[in-house]
Write a protein that holds these residues in place. Structure first.
Motif, PDB file in Angstrom:
ATOM      1  N   PRO A   1       0.812  -1.221   0.000  1.00  0.00           N
ATOM      2  CA  PRO A   1       0.000   0.000   0.000  1.00  0.00           C
ATOM      3  C   PRO A   1       0.847   1.274   0.000  1.00  0.00           C
ATOM      4  O   PRO A   1       0.374   2.330  -0.427  1.00  0.00           O
ATOM      5  CB  PRO A   1      -0.854  -0.108   1.260  1.00  0.00           C
ATOM      6  CG  PRO A   1      -0.221  -1.159   2.095  1.00  0.00           C
ATOM      7  CD  PRO A   1       0.592  -2.027   1.190  1.00  0.00           C
ATOM      8  N   GLY A   2       2.100   1.190   0.456  1.00  0.00           N
ATOM      9  CA  GLY A   2       2.983   2.355   0.403  1.00  0.00           C
ATOM     10  C   GLY A   2       3.283   2.764  -1.031  1.00  0.00           C
ATOM     11  O   GLY A   2       3.216   3.953  -1.379  1.00  0.00           O
ATOM     12  N   LEU A   3       3.615   1.789  -1.869  1.00  0.00           N
ATOM     13  CA  LEU A   3       3.858   2.095  -3.286  1.00  0.00           C
ATOM     14  C   LEU A   3       2.586   2.576  -3.967  1.00  0.00           C
ATOM     15  O   LEU A   3       2.620   3.501  -4.779  1.00  0.00           O
ATOM     16  CB  LEU A   3       4.401   0.864  -4.022  1.00  0.00           C
ATOM     17  CG  LEU A   3       5.883   0.559  -3.869  1.00  0.00           C
ATOM     18  CD1 LEU A   3       6.258  -0.696  -4.653  1.00  0.00           C
ATOM     19  CD2 LEU A   3       6.737   1.733  -4.316  1.00  0.00           C
ATOM     20  N   ALA A   4       1.465   1.949  -3.627  1.00  0.00           N
ATOM     21  CA  ALA A   4       0.191   2.368  -4.222  1.00  0.00           C
ATOM     22  C   ALA A   4      -0.171   3.780  -3.772  1.00  0.00           C
ATOM     23  O   ALA A   4      -0.703   4.573  -4.556  1.00  0.00           O
ATOM     24  CB  ALA A   4      -0.908   1.386  -3.856  1.00  0.00           C
ATOM     25  N   GLY A   5       0.122   4.116  -2.521  1.00  0.00           N
ATOM     26  CA  GLY A   5      -0.116   5.474  -2.034  1.00  0.00           C
ATOM     27  C   GLY A   5       0.767   6.485  -2.754  1.00  0.00           C
ATOM     28  O   GLY A   5       0.315   7.578  -3.122  1.00  0.00           O
ATOM     29  N   LEU A   6       2.026   6.113  -2.954  1.00  0.00           N
ATOM     30  CA  LEU A   6       2.932   6.973  -3.710  1.00  0.00           C
ATOM     31  C   LEU A   6       2.407   7.168  -5.129  1.00  0.00           C
ATOM     32  O   LEU A   6       2.408   8.284  -5.658  1.00  0.00           O
ATOM     33  CB  LEU A   6       4.348   6.366  -3.745  1.00  0.00           C
ATOM     34  CG  LEU A   6       5.378   7.094  -4.610  1.00  0.00           C
ATOM     35  CD1 LEU A   6       5.598   8.520  -4.111  1.00  0.00           C
ATOM     36  CD2 LEU A   6       6.688   6.310  -4.636  1.00  0.00           C
TER      37      LEU A   6
ATOM     38  N   LEU B   1      -0.356   9.713  -5.176  1.00  0.00           N
ATOM     39  CA  LEU B   1       0.190  11.071  -5.136  1.00  0.00           C
ATOM     40  C   LEU B   1       0.757  11.473  -6.495  1.00  0.00           C
ATOM     41  O   LEU B   1       0.522  12.595  -6.970  1.00  0.00           O
ATOM     42  CB  LEU B   1       1.273  11.161  -4.050  1.00  0.00           C
ATOM     43  CG  LEU B   1       1.938  12.513  -3.858  1.00  0.00           C
ATOM     44  CD1 LEU B   1       0.922  13.563  -3.427  1.00  0.00           C
ATOM     45  CD2 LEU B   1       3.053  12.404  -2.830  1.00  0.00           C
ATOM     46  N   VAL B   2       1.479  10.571  -7.138  1.00  0.00           N
ATOM     47  CA  VAL B   2       2.074  10.846  -8.455  1.00  0.00           C
ATOM     48  C   VAL B   2       0.975  11.135  -9.480  1.00  0.00           C
ATOM     49  O   VAL B   2       1.053  12.112 -10.238  1.00  0.00           O
ATOM     50  CB  VAL B   2       2.966   9.665  -8.901  1.00  0.00           C
ATOM     51  CG1 VAL B   2       3.319   9.749 -10.381  1.00  0.00           C
ATOM     52  CG2 VAL B   2       4.233   9.598  -8.055  1.00  0.00           C
ATOM     53  N   LEU B   3      -0.059  10.301  -9.503  1.00  0.00           N
ATOM     54  CA  LEU B   3      -1.095  10.460 -10.525  1.00  0.00           C
ATOM     55  C   LEU B   3      -1.947  11.704 -10.274  1.00  0.00           C
ATOM     56  O   LEU B   3      -2.290  12.427 -11.217  1.00  0.00           O
ATOM     57  CB  LEU B   3      -1.970   9.207 -10.596  1.00  0.00           C
ATOM     58  CG  LEU B   3      -2.671   8.957 -11.924  1.00  0.00           C
ATOM     59  CD1 LEU B   3      -1.697   8.959 -13.091  1.00  0.00           C
ATOM     60  CD2 LEU B   3      -3.434   7.658 -11.883  1.00  0.00           C
TER      61      LEU B   3
ATOM     62  N   GLY C   1      -2.407  15.017 -12.702  1.00  0.00           N
ATOM     63  CA  GLY C   1      -3.679  15.646 -13.062  1.00  0.00           C
ATOM     64  C   GLY C   1      -3.648  17.149 -12.823  1.00  0.00           C
ATOM     65  O   GLY C   1      -4.190  17.929 -13.613  1.00  0.00           O
ATOM     66  N   TRP C   2      -2.993  17.550 -11.733  1.00  0.00           N
ATOM     67  CA  TRP C   2      -2.833  18.971 -11.445  1.00  0.00           C
ATOM     68  C   TRP C   2      -2.001  19.639 -12.545  1.00  0.00           C
ATOM     69  O   TRP C   2      -2.347  20.728 -13.026  1.00  0.00           O
ATOM     70  CB  TRP C   2      -2.175  19.157 -10.068  1.00  0.00           C
ATOM     71  CG  TRP C   2      -1.821  20.573  -9.763  1.00  0.00           C
ATOM     72  CD1 TRP C   2      -2.650  21.572  -9.360  1.00  0.00           C
ATOM     73  CD2 TRP C   2      -0.505  21.146  -9.854  1.00  0.00           C
ATOM     74  NE1 TRP C   2      -1.942  22.735  -9.190  1.00  0.00           N
ATOM     75  CE2 TRP C   2      -0.626  22.508  -9.487  1.00  0.00           C
ATOM     76  CE3 TRP C   2       0.747  20.647 -10.204  1.00  0.00           C
ATOM     77  CZ2 TRP C   2       0.470  23.357  -9.456  1.00  0.00           C
ATOM     78  CZ3 TRP C   2       1.829  21.503 -10.178  1.00  0.00           C
ATOM     79  CH2 TRP C   2       1.685  22.847  -9.804  1.00  0.00           C
TER      80      TRP C   2
ATOM     81  N   TRP D   1      -8.202   5.760 -10.578  1.00  0.00           N
ATOM     82  CA  TRP D   1      -7.193   5.294  -9.626  1.00  0.00           C
ATOM     83  C   TRP D   1      -7.561   5.697  -8.200  1.00  0.00           C
ATOM     84  O   TRP D   1      -7.349   4.928  -7.259  1.00  0.00           O
ATOM     85  CB  TRP D   1      -5.801   5.802  -9.976  1.00  0.00           C
ATOM     86  CG  TRP D   1      -4.798   5.249  -9.006  1.00  0.00           C
ATOM     87  CD1 TRP D   1      -4.214   5.893  -7.959  1.00  0.00           C
ATOM     88  CD2 TRP D   1      -4.338   3.901  -8.941  1.00  0.00           C
ATOM     89  NE1 TRP D   1      -3.400   5.041  -7.258  1.00  0.00           N
ATOM     90  CE2 TRP D   1      -3.459   3.795  -7.840  1.00  0.00           C
ATOM     91  CE3 TRP D   1      -4.580   2.770  -9.716  1.00  0.00           C
ATOM     92  CZ2 TRP D   1      -2.823   2.615  -7.492  1.00  0.00           C
ATOM     93  CZ3 TRP D   1      -3.931   1.591  -9.373  1.00  0.00           C
ATOM     94  CH2 TRP D   1      -3.074   1.527  -8.269  1.00  0.00           C
ATOM     95  N   VAL D   2      -8.132   6.881  -8.034  1.00  0.00           N
ATOM     96  CA  VAL D   2      -8.532   7.326  -6.696  1.00  0.00           C
ATOM     97  C   VAL D   2      -9.616   6.401  -6.128  1.00  0.00           C
ATOM     98  O   VAL D   2      -9.720   6.240  -4.913  1.00  0.00           O
ATOM     99  CB  VAL D   2      -8.992   8.806  -6.726  1.00  0.00           C
ATOM    100  CG1 VAL D   2      -9.689   9.227  -5.459  1.00  0.00           C
ATOM    101  CG2 VAL D   2      -7.787   9.713  -6.995  1.00  0.00           C
TER     102      VAL D   2
END
Length: 191
Positions: free
Chosen positions: A63-68, A71-73, A77-78, A180-181
């Motif tokens: 879940p740490g990599l998925a959380g990262l 944040l990346v994705l 989008g921003w 993804w969110v």
């Protein structure tokens, strides 16, 4: 038939009137959201049928990599949204820089996801390991393909930095973010 045959006429497609970009992109987006909704629904139903099997499968995820990756994705989008703003203001060079940043962050997402897949496969997970991993790889792999497609779309629209084209391309990119969110908590966090 020409592209003009597909342009909305006055009074047609009013539901799309306030959406940015091309209405046909929104038809694609809504259809893709329906497919992802069905996949997430299937994942959730399968979890309800086999909660212990899914809990065991989740233990192999990072879940740490998925959380990262989340944040990346979201940051990509921003950046894409900043590209739209720059395109609307006629700042083509800025638009290209923002969209390039969005693409680079999309590439980082892909690299992190592939690294995560390698770790899972090394731990013994595969498409046929369990229902959890069949659905996990199907859902996240389908999303990964959409990330690559979205990066391609952004690369195409950044060349001309036309506001309408940029809005159309970034609309797809934001759909990829949104999906993804939804995937992240359902797959990685909900027990």
């Amino acid at each position: 038939m020409s592209a003009r045959d597909f342009e909305p006429r006055e009074g047609e497609w009013e539901v799309f009137a306030e959406l940015p970009g091309d209405p046909m992109m929104w038809v694609l987006i809504f259809s893709e959201l329906a497919v992802f909704g069905l996949l997430l629904g299937a994942f959730s139903v399968a979890r309800a049928v086999d909660p212990s099997g899914f809990a065991d499968g989740q233990k192999l995820l990072d879940p740490g990599l998925a959380g990262l990756n989340t944040l990346v994705l979201v940051t990509s989008g921003w950046a894409a949204a900043r590209g739209v703003l720059a395109a609307r203001e006629g700042r083509r060079a800025d638009c290209r820089r923002w969209l390039s940043l969005g693409i680079a962050l999309g590439a980082a997402f892909v690299a992190i996801k592939l690294s995560e897949y390698c770790g899972e496969v090394a731990s013994g997970a595969g498409l046929e390991t369990s229902t959890f991993f069949t659905l996990y790889f199907l859902l996240t792999g389908f999303h990964l393909l959409h990330v690559v497609l979205g990066m391609t779309i952004l690369a195409v629209v950044l060349r001309g930095a036309d506001p309408h084209a940029v809005e159309t391309g970034t609309s797809f990119w934001h759909m990829v973010d949104l999906v993804w969110v939804l995937i992240f908590p359902i797959v990685y966090l909900v027990r």
